[in-house]
Every structure is written in C-alpha cells, then in structure tokens.
Design an enzyme around this catalytic site. Structure first.
Site, PDB file in Angstrom:
ATOM      1  N   LYS A 209     -30.114  11.780  18.665  1.00 51.45           N
ATOM      2  CA  LYS A 209     -29.680  13.205  19.046  1.00 51.45           C
ATOM      3  C   LYS A 209     -29.813  13.487  17.415  1.00 51.45           C
ATOM      4  O   LYS A 209     -29.451  13.525  16.443  1.00 51.45           O
ATOM      5  CB  LYS A 209     -28.998  13.983  19.388  1.00 51.45           C
ATOM      6  CG  LYS A 209     -29.543  14.783  19.455  1.00 51.45           C
ATOM      7  CD  LYS A 209     -27.995  16.050  19.661  1.00 51.45           C
ATOM      8  CE  LYS A 209     -27.083  16.083  18.528  1.00 51.45           C
ATOM      9  NZ  LYS A 209     -28.547  16.737  17.883  1.00 51.45           N
TER      10      LYS A 209
ATOM     11  N   GLY B 292     -22.417  12.660   9.565  1.00 53.43           N
ATOM     12  CA  GLY B 292     -22.515  14.324   9.432  1.00 53.43           C
ATOM     13  C   GLY B 292     -20.790  14.903   9.068  1.00 53.43           C
ATOM     14  O   GLY B 292     -20.649  13.925   8.423  1.00 53.43           O
TER      15      GLY B 292
ATOM     16  N   GLU C 200     -20.133   8.346   9.435  1.00 51.08           N
ATOM     17  CA  GLU C 200     -20.565   8.532   7.927  1.00 51.08           C
ATOM     18  C   GLU C 200     -20.577  10.145   7.822  1.00 51.08           C
ATOM     19  O   GLU C 200     -21.643  10.665   8.231  1.00 51.08           O
ATOM     20  CB  GLU C 200     -22.340   7.694   7.424  1.00 51.08           C
ATOM     21  CG  GLU C 200     -22.411   7.645   6.849  1.00 51.08           C
ATOM     22  CD  GLU C 200     -22.402   8.974   5.332  1.00 51.08           C
ATOM     23  OE1 GLU C 200     -22.556   9.819   4.618  1.00 51.08           O
ATOM     24  OE2 GLU C 200     -24.135   9.298   5.636  1.00 51.08           O
TER      25      GLU C 200
HETATM   26  P1  NDP Z   1     -22.688  18.184  11.786  1.00 52.98           P
HETATM   27  O1  NDP Z   1     -21.537  17.738  11.302  1.00 52.98           O
HETATM   28  O2  NDP Z   1     -22.293  19.631  12.861  1.00 52.98           O
HETATM   29  O3  NDP Z   1     -23.812  18.322  12.292  1.00 52.98           O
HETATM   30  C1  NDP Z   1     -24.161  17.043  12.775  1.00 52.98           C
HETATM   31  C2  NDP Z   1     -24.992  17.016  13.414  1.00 52.98           C
HETATM   32  O4  NDP Z   1     -24.054  16.509  14.747  1.00 52.98           O
HETATM   33  C3  NDP Z   1     -25.960  17.207  14.234  1.00 52.98           C
HETATM   34  O5  NDP Z   1     -26.939  16.374  14.902  1.00 52.98           O
HETATM   35  C4  NDP Z   1     -24.960  17.741  15.657  1.00 52.98           C
HETATM   36  O6  NDP Z   1     -26.003  18.710  16.681  1.00 52.98           O
HETATM   37  C5  NDP Z   1     -24.015  17.366  15.820  1.00 52.98           C
HETATM   38  N1  NDP Z   1     -23.236  17.709  16.681  1.00 52.98           N
HETATM   39  C6  NDP Z   1     -22.254  18.870  15.746  1.00 52.98           C
HETATM   40  N2  NDP Z   1     -21.322  19.302  16.454  1.00 52.98           N
HETATM   41  C7  NDP Z   1     -21.436  18.002  17.851  1.00 52.98           C
HETATM   42  C8  NDP Z   1     -20.898  17.679  18.282  1.00 52.98           C
HETATM   43  N3  NDP Z   1     -18.935  18.401  18.882  1.00 52.98           N
HETATM   44  N4  NDP Z   1     -20.408  16.709  19.081  1.00 52.98           N
HETATM   45  C9  NDP Z   1     -21.572  15.854  18.784  1.00 52.98           C
HETATM   46  N5  NDP Z   1     -22.229  16.017  17.867  1.00 52.98           N
HETATM   47  C10 NDP Z   1     -22.207  17.396  17.647  1.00 52.98           C
HETATM   48  O7  NDP Z   1     -22.991  19.477  10.425  1.00 52.98           O
HETATM   49  P2  NDP Z   1     -23.467  20.417  10.933  1.00 52.98           P
HETATM   50  O8  NDP Z   1     -25.068  20.307  10.805  1.00 52.98           O
HETATM   51  O9  NDP Z   1     -22.999  21.680  10.996  1.00 52.98           O
HETATM   52  O10 NDP Z   1     -23.372  21.052   8.791  1.00 52.98           O
HETATM   53  C11 NDP Z   1     -22.093  21.811   8.694  1.00 52.98           C
HETATM   54  C12 NDP Z   1     -21.758  21.158   7.174  1.00 52.98           C
HETATM   55  O11 NDP Z   1     -21.131  19.789   7.745  1.00 52.98           O
HETATM   56  C13 NDP Z   1     -22.652  21.014   6.116  1.00 52.98           C
HETATM   57  O12 NDP Z   1     -22.456  22.428   5.532  1.00 52.98           O
HETATM   58  C14 NDP Z   1     -21.919  19.963   5.177  1.00 52.98           C
HETATM   59  O13 NDP Z   1     -21.486  20.404   4.575  1.00 52.98           O
HETATM   60  C15 NDP Z   1     -21.762  18.709   6.713  1.00 52.98           C
HETATM   61  N6  NDP Z   1     -23.056  18.012   6.958  1.00 52.98           N
HETATM   62  C16 NDP Z   1     -22.835  16.402   5.970  1.00 52.98           C
HETATM   63  C17 NDP Z   1     -23.281  16.226   6.406  1.00 52.98           C
HETATM   64  C18 NDP Z   1     -23.118  14.326   5.853  1.00 52.98           C
HETATM   65  O14 NDP Z   1     -23.678  13.716   5.622  1.00 52.98           O
HETATM   66  N7  NDP Z   1     -22.698  14.470   5.074  1.00 52.98           N
HETATM   67  C19 NDP Z   1     -24.519  16.328   7.163  1.00 52.98           C
HETATM   68  C20 NDP Z   1     -24.777  17.555   7.165  1.00 52.98           C
HETATM   69  C21 NDP Z   1     -23.117  18.395   7.473  1.00 52.98           C
HETATM   70  P3  NDP Z   1     -26.782  20.089  15.210  1.00 52.98           P
HETATM   71  O15 NDP Z   1     -26.866  19.868  14.485  1.00 52.98           O
HETATM   72  O16 NDP Z   1     -28.372  20.289  17.128  1.00 52.98           O
HETATM   73  O17 NDP Z   1     -25.860  21.372  16.059  1.00 52.98           O
END
Ligand code: NDP
Length: 765
Positions: A189, A240, A262
């Site tokens: 996804k 994420g 990660e």
């Molecule tokens: P998320 O952790 O929400 O997103 C990462 C992935 O997980 C996306 O594909 C997201 O879907 C999906 N996701 C969201 N909620 C769920 C769930 N309950 N169960 C399974 N999968 C889920 O990060 P965000 O995009 O919301 O970003 C928010 C903050 O997270 C950023 O500001 C940053 O601080 C941090 N972040 C850190 C990352 C890293 O690599 N360490 C990467 C991205 C964000 P979708 O995006 O479609 O909602």
C-alpha cells in the site's frame, strides 16, 4: 537578458526546467484501479492526487476497501507457492528484468515522482530512482545466492507492506525487492499522497512477465493500511510514523505475523571543534534540507562544540540563505515543495510551538501560494526540552545547540526516545569512532550524512523501530525457518501466595530472588510452594529493582567478547562441578554442554564490512541491546534457562530472567555458580513468581530494550501488546522447543540478542 559581465556579477542561475510532458502524457486518460493478480482493477471510489508545487490535480486514484485488500491478499496467497518454488536463479531473472525496465524508464519515474511528491528533480533523478534500481539489482543477486547463503530458511509467505510518502519509489524498492528475492509475494500500500510511481511500477511487473499475484498494489489512505494489517498476511513491513507503528505493533500482537517497523527519528548531527566546518555546513544541507527535510533519518538536531559554534552558525546561515526554493522541476532547485498542505501546516504548527517555548527562528519569509513551500529554517536558543528537539518535524527545519565536552555531546545526542541515525563530524578519527560507539542509533555516518545503499543495513533502535532493510541483514527480515515446532505451551497453574517462609523449619529455607549479584527477599514478602521448596513470589517492584540492577551493570556490555567468553567457560565448569545438585543428571550434562557452546560464541558472532557503492568502509556491527528480559521456558527448568539466558549475556546483554514458574529451583540455585564464576553482579538477575504478571512489567518497562518470551500464547500476546510503549523488539515462542537437540542452540538466539549498527567510515576517498 543581462550582458555577460552583468551575469558574472550576479552569478545567478537561469531557469533550467525539466519538462513534465513525459509524466503528464503517461497520466493522460489513465484511470487507476488497484493492481491485483497481474492486472489493474476497474477504479472504485476515487480520490485526487495533486502536485504539491501547484495544487493541480494529477490523477484520480482508487480508495482501497477491505474487500479490495482481501482480494489482493488472496491473489498473493495463490501465487505464493509457485513463486517460492522457483529456484533463486529463476526469481533473480525477474528482479534483473524489473531493474532494467526501471532503468529504461528512469526519466519518466523521476519526473512523475517529482510531480507527485514535490521533491527537486535533481534528487529524484540522481538519488531516488538510481537507488531504487540498485535495490532491484542487488536483491536479484540475493535471490541467486539464497540457497547457499541462507540454508534452511524459507520465505514467510505473503507480506503486507505499507510505505510513506517521502521516498515513494525508493521505499517500494526497499520493501518489494528483498521480499521477492526471498520468495515471498506482496501486497503493497503506497501512501495516499504519493501512489503514482507505485502504479507505474505495476506496469513494469506486467512487462517483466512477473507471475500474476506476486506483486499486488492497493491504493488508499490509512484505512486501507489498517485493513492490510488486519488481513491474512504472514508478515507486515511498515515504514512511517512512530504513532502508527505503535498501533500496528498492538494490532498484530498475538497474531503470529512477523513484523518490522522503520519509524521516525530525531537524529543528532554532531560537529566537533576540529571538524572541517565547511564540509560540516555542506553536511547540514544534505542532512536536513535534502528532500525538504522529509527524511526519517534527517540530521534534525545540530550539536556543535561551543568554541566553534559562532563561526559554524554564521557560515550555516550564509549557506542557508543561498539555497534555492522553488519549482521542483527546475534542475537548479535545492528545495522543492512539501508533500501536502497538511504537512506544511504540521511543520508550521510545530515551529510556532517551538518559538512559543523560547526558540529563535532564522528563516526567509514563507512564500505566497500556490503550492506548499517552506523555506529552510534554523532554530536556535532553545532548551533540550523544546518541542523542536523532541518531536519529529519532518520539514526543512533544524535545531542547533552547543556542547562543551564529548561526554556532553553523547548525552545530548542520546537524549531522545528515537535511535535511527547520527552524523559525526571530526577530523580526529579517535574522537569520531569513540562517539560512534556511544550514540544510540542504527546508522552512524562519520563526516557524511544520509548515505544509503542496498548493501548497507538501515533501521533503528529504540522508538525508531526494529528490523533492518538492505544487505544480508535485511534479507533475514524476509526469511524464516528457525521457529519451534513442538506442542503449544500451556499456562502454568495459578499460584497461591504464602506469607513469608512457610516451611515451619526453625531455619528459613525459602529461596530468594537474585538481584544485582545478591540474594534478595521478594518485596511483597510472599512465597509459593513448589515440590520440595518454597520460592519467592516476585512482583512488579522486584522486576523494577532487577532492571535497575541490570542497568547499572553496563560494564558487561563494554567488555570484550574474549572476557565474556572466559566468564562463561568458567560458569560452564562450575555448573559441571555442582553436577546433580542442580537437577537430573542428563539435563545437567546438556546444560554444561550448552554453556560451553554459548561461551564459544561470545567472541565470534561478529559483524561485517559491507561493500557499498561509495568510498566508505561500511561496518555492520552487532551491538547488545543493553537490558533484556527473558521469560524462560516452563519445560526443561535448568536447560531452558541456560539455553536462553547465556546466549543473551554472551552477546553482552544484561538479563532479567523469569525462570520456569513450576520449578524455578534449578535456576535459583545457579546463583552460587554465578558468584563463583566472576560474573559481575547485575548481569543476570532472577525473579520468580507469576509469569504473566512479571511479563507484563517487563514488557512495559522503558529500560528493557528487548524481550524474549517462551510462554503460552496469551502471555506472548500480552508481551507483544505491551511492548508497544517503547517499541522493544519481542521474540515470542508459544510452541515448545526441543532444548536437548540442535534447536536448543539455534543461531537465531545470537541473531536476536544483538542489534545491527551500521557505521559509514570514509575510506580511500
Ligand atoms: P503515517 O505513519 O500515517 O503514514 C505512513 C503509511 O501508513 C502511509 O501509507 C499511511 O497511509 C499508512 N497508515 C496510516 N494509518 C495507518 C494505520 N492505522 N494502519 C496502517 N497503515 C496506516 O505518516 P503520515 O503520512 O501521516 O505522516 C505523519 C508524520 O509521520 C510526519 O509528519 C512525519 O513526522 C512522520 N513520518 C515519518 C516517516 C518515516 O519514514 N519515519 C514517513 C512518513 C511520515 P496514508 O498516507 O495513505 O494515510
């Protein structure tokens, strides 16, 4: 048009835009469903994907439902057997084909990624896409060598993979390439904001003739991700935010699904006085202003030694003012658009809070729309508790603090709940390597930053998650084969606490706990009866005391493997000397053999030097976690204890062990062996009592860095659920192991007793 002398005086860049046409043409008239079983489905309910630099709509993409996810998992399941059955060499051919096809479409991928994410074309063209290609090539090689290099291991089956929006194609490559190489099938996804390059990749899967169902891509938002986590998959790999990672840890607890996370970071960027300051300033550009700071391992906290702080800060501000913010498709743009207006708002919100808490912001004014642009920023004059120091901003904003001594630098660097990466800048190799050994981070760059390679393990410690991606270590995350296959464990009988000693003897023969190298009465003063003895009824408080004692015994993690081996050999000899006092003859004999076996490993389970695509020695060092909890198996009270506790301490951990509940006497009797074997106090601590309750405390404890649980399913589930607090890696085994055979000394005990720290050292550059 300026004259040549005028142009030379200005030294400004002319526009150098890359045309979006190649990507817009590809997008034109395309309606995106999901990619399931080798074909695109009809679009369902859709949402708009926009260009963050302009706000313009790029495409409509389908919101994945529970049924869509189930369909994709079904297709991956159907394909799993056939794909796993292929030889590694056969799978390698597909991976090579995918790498070549990506290479052929490099420009399309780069432009599409930039339109979708907002990152500068220079970065998508020179970093994201080539690295993604390299991942497929590298892992094609692992597929080829799988049988030789990972004997006895097999794929998990179906992997659910969830990726973020900051490196959409690269994160896909990090997830898909090793999974396929190991023989798994996948359902991926992509992030809601950036699904387009994944959909383009799906087309390549068709072109490469990849068997149907091996790769499935379901688009959607967090709800689709949650559905994938809940689906009938064998493994979840997630990149994420730490919050969502925590949620997934809880959701998958007790399900038997393998998990790698990660997550976020707040990585220190440490500049010593003797550093090449200009290089370090350039390093900051790559650390926090690369990819708009939307990088999990971004060097977001600069720590600079006091005597050069002023000079360094002045140069940094000058350099920051020269960064070019603007059209991501312009080849001379340094900083493009933030992925989405909501992310821009989040960045602004955090910066406002940091200012309200006293920080001073150095930043050019925010440009007017359209598009989500955030100029590079520097926050100074802030205390260690300022929100900008503790929260991941995920934008182009860096904080700066000073330190006086190397010791203070380490303290500040480690003053975070994260542990993803660290950059160390010093021309003094002794200082740099000394600090590298002390920072708590999964990746350390010396005089460099944000270097990645398919053959360099990447991943975090602490709340930055667990598991590694890339290299041999990353392949292990997609393989299994060492799990126990015995009967499912049953909960031991409930305990009846008795106050104090109830033997009725004049002499108190109640056994005691073993904490910090001394025998201790249980805090609650209760004991319970086991055949032939009274044993202490340990409680939360005793576990806390034991963790504290283990924490203090940190010297054990620093001594050499040779030293640890000597202690363990001595321990083995002393178990042999105690002989039948400790238990049945056969079990004691096996325990002695096992102790010698783990002693032998103490100085041999070492790291590797990886060959990466740059002038570095890239070390993959195996470090102990620190304090580990071990819930020992109920069966084989002595052998089970020795087989689990000794590998953990052989690797340099200090352990709080909960022995067999129904027969903890052999483990408790070992205290004399420990005392006579020169084992420092606090390295092994033994708390007996109600295992589920003691597991609860260990799983929740923030100072316990890893946990092994050999117990019935409910206690395993409890441990996984409660570990979500500090996201400690938990190894649970609800089935019995044959402790007397080779399974009792599987290599996986060593693998799970260490965490890999990847250190990039400049070499031959
Ligand atoms: P998320 O952790 O929400 O997103 C990462 C992935 O997980 C996306 O594909 C997201 O879907 C999906 N996701 C969201 N909620 C769920 C769930 N309950 N169960 C399974 N999968 C889920 O990060 P965000 O995009 O919301 O970003 C928010 C903050 O997270 C950023 O500001 C940053 O601080 C941090 N972040 C850190 C990352 C890293 O690599 N360490 C990467 C991205 C964000 P979708 O995006 O479609 O909602």
């Amino acid at each position: 048009m300026p004259t040549v002398p005028e142009a030379l005086a200005l030294m400004d860049y002319g526009p150098a835009p890359e045309s979006p046409a190649i990507a817009l043409d590809w997008l034109k008239d395309r309606a995106f469903g999901h990619f399931i079983n080798g074909a695109f489905t009809k679009p369902g309910e859709t949402f708009a994907v926009t260009n963050p630099a302009s706000g313009a709509e790029l495409a409509q993409v389908t919101q994945g439902t529970d049924d869509d996810v189930a369909e994709a998992v079904k297709s991956a399941r159907a394909a799993a057997k056939g794909w796993a059955k292929l030889t590694g060499g056969q799978r390698a051919r597909y991976l090579y084909a995918l790498a070549r096809l990506m290479q052929k479409r490099e420009r399309l991928f780069a432009v599409l990624e930039t339109l979708d994410n907002g990152k500068p074309i220079r970065e998508s063209r020179d970093i994201d896409v080539p690295l993604a290609v390299r991942h497929f090539y590298h892992h094609a090689g692992w597929a080829e060598l799988l049988a030789d290099e990972f004997p006895g291991m097999r794929p998990h089956g179906v992997c659910g993979q969830i990726i973020p929006w900051n490196f959409p194609l690269l994160m896909l490559a990090w997830k898909v390439a090793p999974a396929l190489a190991a023989g798994n099938t996948v359902v991926l996804k992509p992030a809601e904001f950036t699904p387009l390059t994944a959909l383009l990749f799906a087309e390549l899967c068709v072109e490469a003739g990849l068997p149907k169902g091996v790769v499935n891509i379901v688009t959607g938002d967090g709800r689709t991700g949650a559905a994938l986590v809940a689906a009938e998959v064998d493994k979840i790999a997630f990149t994420g935010s730490t919050d969502v990672g925590r949620l997934i840890r809880r959701e998958t607890a007790g399900s038997g699904k393998a998990l790698t996370l990660e997550l976020g970071g707040k990585s220190p960027f440490i500049v010593f006085a003797e550093a090449d300051l200009d290089a370090a300033v350039e390093g900051v550009v790559d650390a926090i202003w690369f990819n708009q700071g939307e990088v999990c391992c971004a060097g977001s906290r600069i720590l600079v030694q006091e005597q050069v702080a002023e000079r360094f800060t002045a140069r940094l501000k000058l350099r920051m003012a020269k960064l070019r913010l603007g059209d991501p498709l312009d080849k001379s743009t340094d900083i493009g658009a933030v992925v989405h207006p909501t992310q821009l708002e989040r960045i602004r919100g955090l910066v406002d809070k940091a200012i309200a808490q006293g920080a001073i912001l150095h930043q050019a004014p925010m440009p007017e729309g359209p598009g989500s642009f955030c100029p590079p920023g520097l926050l100074t004059d802030l205390g260690a508790a300022n929100i900008a120091h503790t929260e991941e901003i995920f934008g182009p904003i860096v904080t700066l603090m000073t330190f006086r001594t190397p010791g203070e630098a380490v303290e500040l660097a480690n003053n975070t709940r994260y542990g993803l990466a660290a950059s160390i800048w010093s021309e003094n190799i002794t200082t740099a390597l000394d600090i590298a050994g002390q920072v708590k981070a999964g990746v350390v760059w010396i005089n460099g930053t944000n270097m990645f390679d398919a053959n360099a393990p990447f991943g975090g410690m602490r709340e930055s998650g667990f598991g590694r991606e890339g290299a041999r270590e990353g392949m292990l995350a997609y393989l299994t084969g060492d799990e126990a296959s015995g009967k499912e464990r049953k909960a031991p009988e409930a305990l009846s606490p008795l106050p104090g000693s109830a033997t009725g003897d004049a002499v108190d023969r109640t056994r005691k706990l073993y904490i910090g190298g001394a025998q201790k009465r249980p805090d609650g003063g209760y004991s319970y009866a086991v055949p032939g003895a009274q044993v202490p009824m340990g409680s939360r408080k005793d576990i806390r005391n034991a963790v504290e004692a283990a924490h203090k015994a940190s010297g054990w993690s620093k001594v050499t493997g040779h030293n640890r081996a000597q202690v363990l050999y001595f321990l083995a000899e002393n178990i042999a000397a105690r002989g039948k006092d400790l238990g049945p003859k056969d079990e004691v004999a096996l325990a002695v053999e096992r102790a010698f076996y783990w002693a032998a490993w103490a100085d041999k389970y070492d790291g590797r030097v990886h060959s990466t695509a740059s002038a570095n020695i890239t070390l993959a060092l195996k470090e102990p976690f620190g304090v580990m909890g071990v819930i020992c198996p109920e069966e084989a009270p002595l052998l089970g204890f020795v087989s689990t506790v000794l590998p953990a301490i052989a690797m340099g951990n200090r352990v709080v062990a909960v022995p067999s509940q129904s027969n903890p006497v052999p483990a408790l009797d070992l205290y004399q062996v420990f005392d006579t074997s020169d084992l420092p106090g606090g390295v092994v601590n033994i708390v007996t009592g109600p295992r589920a309750e003691l597991t609860d405390t260990l799983a929740k404890h923030d100072d316990v860095a890893a946990l092994w649980v050999f117990a019935e399913p409910e206690t395993c589930r409890l441990a996984e659920t409660l570990s979500a607090g500090n996201l400690k890696p938990v190894w649970t085994e609800a089935r019995q192991r044959d402790w007397s055979g080779p399974a009792g000394q599987s290599r996986s005990f060593l693998r799970r007793a260490v965490q890999v720290k990847t250190v990039w050292v400049p070499y031959g550059a």
